[in-house]
Design an enzyme around this catalytic site. Sequence first.
Site, PDB file in Angstrom:
ATOM      1  N   ASP A 445     -12.964  46.367 -31.792  1.00 36.02           N
ATOM      2  CA  ASP A 445     -14.124  46.788 -32.578  1.00 36.02           C
ATOM      3  C   ASP A 445     -14.143  45.980 -33.879  1.00 36.02           C
ATOM      4  O   ASP A 445     -13.390  45.018 -34.039  1.00 36.02           O
ATOM      5  CB  ASP A 445     -14.035  48.299 -32.836  1.00 36.02           C
ATOM      6  CG  ASP A 445     -15.389  48.955 -33.003  1.00 36.02           C
ATOM      7  OD1 ASP A 445     -16.245  48.374 -33.701  1.00 36.02           O
ATOM      8  OD2 ASP A 445     -15.605  50.051 -32.454  1.00 36.02           O
ATOM      9  N   ASP A 559     -23.628  45.471 -30.608  1.00 33.00           N
ATOM     10  CA  ASP A 559     -23.800  46.828 -31.133  1.00 33.00           C
ATOM     11  C   ASP A 559     -24.829  46.784 -32.266  1.00 33.00           C
ATOM     12  O   ASP A 559     -25.269  45.720 -32.694  1.00 33.00           O
ATOM     13  CB  ASP A 559     -22.436  47.307 -31.645  1.00 33.00           C
ATOM     14  CG  ASP A 559     -22.400  48.801 -31.928  1.00 33.00           C
ATOM     15  OD1 ASP A 559     -23.336  49.513 -31.532  1.00 33.00           O
ATOM     16  OD2 ASP A 559     -21.419  49.251 -32.561  1.00 33.00           O
ATOM     17  N   GLU A 562     -30.481  48.143 -32.748  1.00 28.10           N
ATOM     18  CA  GLU A 562     -31.765  48.844 -32.609  1.00 28.10           C
ATOM     19  C   GLU A 562     -32.917  48.168 -33.374  1.00 28.10           C
ATOM     20  O   GLU A 562     -34.061  48.385 -32.936  1.00 28.10           O
ATOM     21  CB  GLU A 562     -31.614  50.295 -33.069  1.00 28.10           C
ATOM     22  CG  GLU A 562     -30.748  51.150 -32.173  1.00 28.10           C
ATOM     23  CD  GLU A 562     -29.259  50.810 -32.245  1.00 28.10           C
ATOM     24  OE1 GLU A 562     -28.562  50.969 -31.232  1.00 28.10           O
ATOM     25  OE2 GLU A 562     -28.814  50.359 -33.307  1.00 28.10           O
ATOM     26  N   ARG A 641     -25.975  48.118 -26.812  1.00 24.74           N
ATOM     27  CA  ARG A 641     -26.299  49.514 -27.108  1.00 24.74           C
ATOM     28  C   ARG A 641     -27.798  49.769 -26.968  1.00 24.74           C
ATOM     29  O   ARG A 641     -28.213  50.748 -26.373  1.00 24.74           O
ATOM     30  CB  ARG A 641     -25.814  49.907 -28.498  1.00 24.74           C
ATOM     31  CG  ARG A 641     -25.918  51.417 -28.743  1.00 24.74           C
ATOM     32  CD  ARG A 641     -25.186  51.852 -29.988  1.00 24.74           C
ATOM     33  NE  ARG A 641     -25.846  51.425 -31.217  1.00 24.74           N
ATOM     34  CZ  ARG A 641     -25.381  51.692 -32.436  1.00 24.74           C
ATOM     35  NH1 ARG A 641     -24.236  52.347 -32.580  1.00 24.74           N
ATOM     36  NH2 ARG A 641     -26.027  51.280 -33.504  1.00 24.74           N
ATOM     37  N   ASP A 657     -22.179  56.677 -28.957  1.00 28.55           N
ATOM     38  CA  ASP A 657     -21.088  57.339 -29.678  1.00 28.55           C
ATOM     39  C   ASP A 657     -20.994  58.823 -29.339  1.00 28.55           C
ATOM     40  O   ASP A 657     -21.385  59.687 -30.121  1.00 28.55           O
ATOM     41  CB  ASP A 657     -21.278  57.146 -31.182  1.00 28.55           C
ATOM     42  CG  ASP A 657     -21.201  55.684 -31.577  1.00 28.55           C
ATOM     43  OD1 ASP A 657     -20.599  54.904 -30.805  1.00 28.55           O
ATOM     44  OD2 ASP A 657     -21.736  55.311 -32.622  1.00 28.55           O
ATOM     45  N   HIS A 715     -12.795  54.346 -25.000  1.00 24.85           N
ATOM     46  CA  HIS A 715     -13.037  53.887 -26.377  1.00 24.85           C
ATOM     47  C   HIS A 715     -13.030  55.085 -27.308  1.00 24.85           C
ATOM     48  O   HIS A 715     -13.588  56.127 -26.985  1.00 24.85           O
ATOM     49  CB  HIS A 715     -14.392  53.175 -26.439  1.00 24.85           C
ATOM     50  CG  HIS A 715     -14.790  52.710 -27.813  1.00 24.85           C
ATOM     51  ND1 HIS A 715     -13.943  52.017 -28.641  1.00 24.85           N
ATOM     52  CD2 HIS A 715     -15.957  52.834 -28.487  1.00 24.85           C
ATOM     53  CE1 HIS A 715     -14.574  51.725 -29.772  1.00 24.85           C
ATOM     54  NE2 HIS A 715     -15.796  52.211 -29.705  1.00 24.85           N
TER      55      HIS A 715
END
Length: 976
Positions: A445, A559, A562, A641, A657, A715
């Site tokens: 990450d 990630d 959006e 994502r 998440d 994860h």
Amino acid sequence: MVSYKRLNPEDVQFSSALLSEEPRPVHEEVSVREPEEASLLPRRPSCSVNTGLLLIGCLLLLLCGGWLLGTMFWLHRPSNQQPHKPPPPAGAQTPNSQIDIGVNDTAAASRREACSLIPEAWRFDCYPERGVVVTRELCEARNCCFIPASSPSSSATRPSGRNGIPWCFYPQDFPSYSLVSINDTSLGQKGTLVREVKTYYPADILTLEVEIRHETDTRLRVRITDPSNSRFEVPISVPTATKKAESPVYTIEFSKQPFGLIVKRSSTGAVLLNTTVAPLFYADQFLQLSTSLQSQFIYGLGEHRSTFLHDVHWNTLTMWARDVPPMEQTNLYGAHPFYLAMEDGGNAHGFFLLNSNAMDVILQPAPALTWRTIGGILDFYVFLGPDPASVIEQYVEVIGYPAMPIYWALGYHLCRWGYHTSNSTWEVVKSLRNYRIPQDVQWNDIDYMDQFLDFTFDSTKFGTLPDLVKDLHAHDQRYVMILDPGISSVQPDGSYWPYDEGLRRDVFIKDAEGKTLIGKVWPGLTAYPDFSDDVTHEWWHENLQRFHEKVPFDGLWIDMNEPSNFLDGSTNGCPSSSLENPPYTPGILGGLLRAKTVCATAQQKQSIHYNMHSLYGLMEAKASASALKRIVAKRPFVISRSTFPSQGMYSGHWLGDNRSQWKDMYTSIAGILTFNLLGIPLVGADICGFSEEPQEELCVRWTQLGAFYPFTRNHNAIDMKPQDPTAFSPLARTAMKQALLLRYSLYPVLYTLFHHAHVHGHTVARPIMFEFPKDVKTYGIDKQFLWGKSLLVTPVLDPGVDYVDGYFPEGLWYDYYTGDSLHSKGEDLRLHAPLDKINLHLREGSITPTQAPNLTLWVSSGQPLHLVSALSDDGSASGDLFWDDGESIDTYENNLYSYIIFNVTQNVMTSQVLHSNVEATYITVETAAFYGVKQKPSRVLLNSQDAAFTYRANQVLTVADLGLNLSQNFTISWMF
């Protein structure tokens, strides 16, 4: 990971506190927002009278109002007593008739009586704005019916109409468009629509063009556009039909006044689309289309956390990509305006609205559905199936077939936020090896980065990262790293090539004034690459290439795309305009288009962000997959994502998440199944949960379930205890290891399923209803699922139990492990499920190829095959296997593959190599087991030669030591 303080569902506040209040009495003083354009009905001027007359008038009004209310409720009937069909189209009504309710009491009473006769389930919301207490005056100013809901469920409804029966709804004679002309074209028909009366939203487009395209026998396309001005259209590639379908399985009827489309299935007469049930809206920033539904069985409409089968009881699903932990009734990371609908008798159809603007999709119990979007055009498809699987094939044919994954994508992936150093990451990898637990891929990450800067690694804490990656490759393992789109804008000039070069090439999103828009994410102030520009793709590739020379990563985890922003809009805010504050804002979390993202007015190469927002993740995935192909010269591995239709061509997806809770494990199944419907089969959830402390029992059960996610990754979050298999007790560790070895043994099945997804648009993780569409009991099942057509997975989803209840559709099923058979009449059965077991069953008539598992798929995939045949009552079975080198690009398209089909009939198993390639010559078939051989054979022959065999009392015949080359046809037969 989440980009800001994790929200609990109970913490979420929508745009107004009014949403959590009971309705206020209409006489209470409230603040309301007036419509931005003159309403259909003129407002009555206020008049001055003396106090005495006012008091008398008020008393008379109260008396009359009470009488009217009493009459209204007397006339009203509960919706469940109404016929379950739409009200008749209002073709005989005058669409532009306006009734001034103040003209005379008789007309008003007559109108309100007509309103009361509209069943509650068929009331379409005329005042959908949130944060407004809708009074009679506000409602009737829109020329709509106003009736406070009176059903038992109305206590939970709000005057704003959110998730409840609307109090303000359209009358049957509400003005809409008229079809004034219609002409045949080479593909279908083209017509002109005209609206005589403006609506209560600004910038009505009064003349429209409607085009009907009969693209294939099972695919209909309808486009409603503005003939005078071009409007934004979603920039994804879709098929271009060149001729009209010759034998369509659908018929189309037109309602001219008001305009509407009615699409029917020719064979049954079932109405699949009926847009006459509510008026059509087509303003610059408010487009609305409603339709009746064939049934309450509706699926798709991602991305939302819900059951697999959507609730049609006043359920609003909002689409606008948003960084937020998965929670109910909230717009999440992706937008997918597609639904699958079941019909009576097991038929199915689909509907796809090709629109990327913010939208609400409203389901109501009629059943009916409303699309409400704030931009673009109305461009939609109807897919005729006729079965659910065919609908998805037809949908995927339009949006694009998913990519064939590289082989190691199907192995076990391990990650966490908070390894802190490359050495501690390495230690976990070594620990799994020591316990001989399978692992194909190690991830990091954002903690590997230097100050969270993309394309860097921390030379102090992660100084050994290149050595770790080299060690992974030496053990046939792979490395994946996270990348966020935000590029730091505050590094010293000349010190950070990604930003400096990005400025030079002009790759960043601009604000309304044409300056680089600056937001804030992990590295602080950041600029956002504009992936709608090909120049950005090249810049992205060069950044990846430069970093790959330092750390030879194998795949990408994209990630925060959006795109996410710790600010609302930018460091300079956003300008005040109708783009930032449109006349209608869908029910997005935060109530503003710019909430935790960039300004809607931001400028991108292809359009403004207002139109492009939900496409950002798709476009970044496209850039990333293209770059990886060039860098590693193999199939690209990308997990994203944020997603949009056609995403499966470029990436997989994880469900975001989640939490270490039993409920999250359960809801992951619905997420996995939904994304398989949406053309993104490479999907999984964070095994054991991302946030909150992991629980051992939960983690064991989740690892068992996760072993059957198409994409399997464990994860967890920073500061949480480790939750990889080695972190738990020996019993738990062993159970997790067994589950992962089981997955690896089934690799040939999974790989073949992905081949069919890539070539045919099939699902991989499959709803049971897809294989049993006539069994209504399967329509709501989301605690079990299938791999393909025949492997039934029944996980334990509750704590403290050693059993699980599962539904078995009618037929013969076999315990995967033992071959024990069970005949089901279509019933729920209780299964033994100790902590170290996940129940698997094989459907009759299937042949399943497996391999002896090993620590990596590179090793496993070279092992001999074991074929398991689950015989039907008549002794038949069939199966197949797709095989190639596992990593080269376009092996199917370039004929570099083998494809073998297996059949059993009349006590003879045959293999037939339909397509051969050298890869198959490296594989042997070592054993074959046959479940359901009803008596012990006297003799077994292998290619006409006697072969040794065993036969167990539970009717399982096993033939071992075959030594057959997969690339050559063979036969196994037995006699009694």
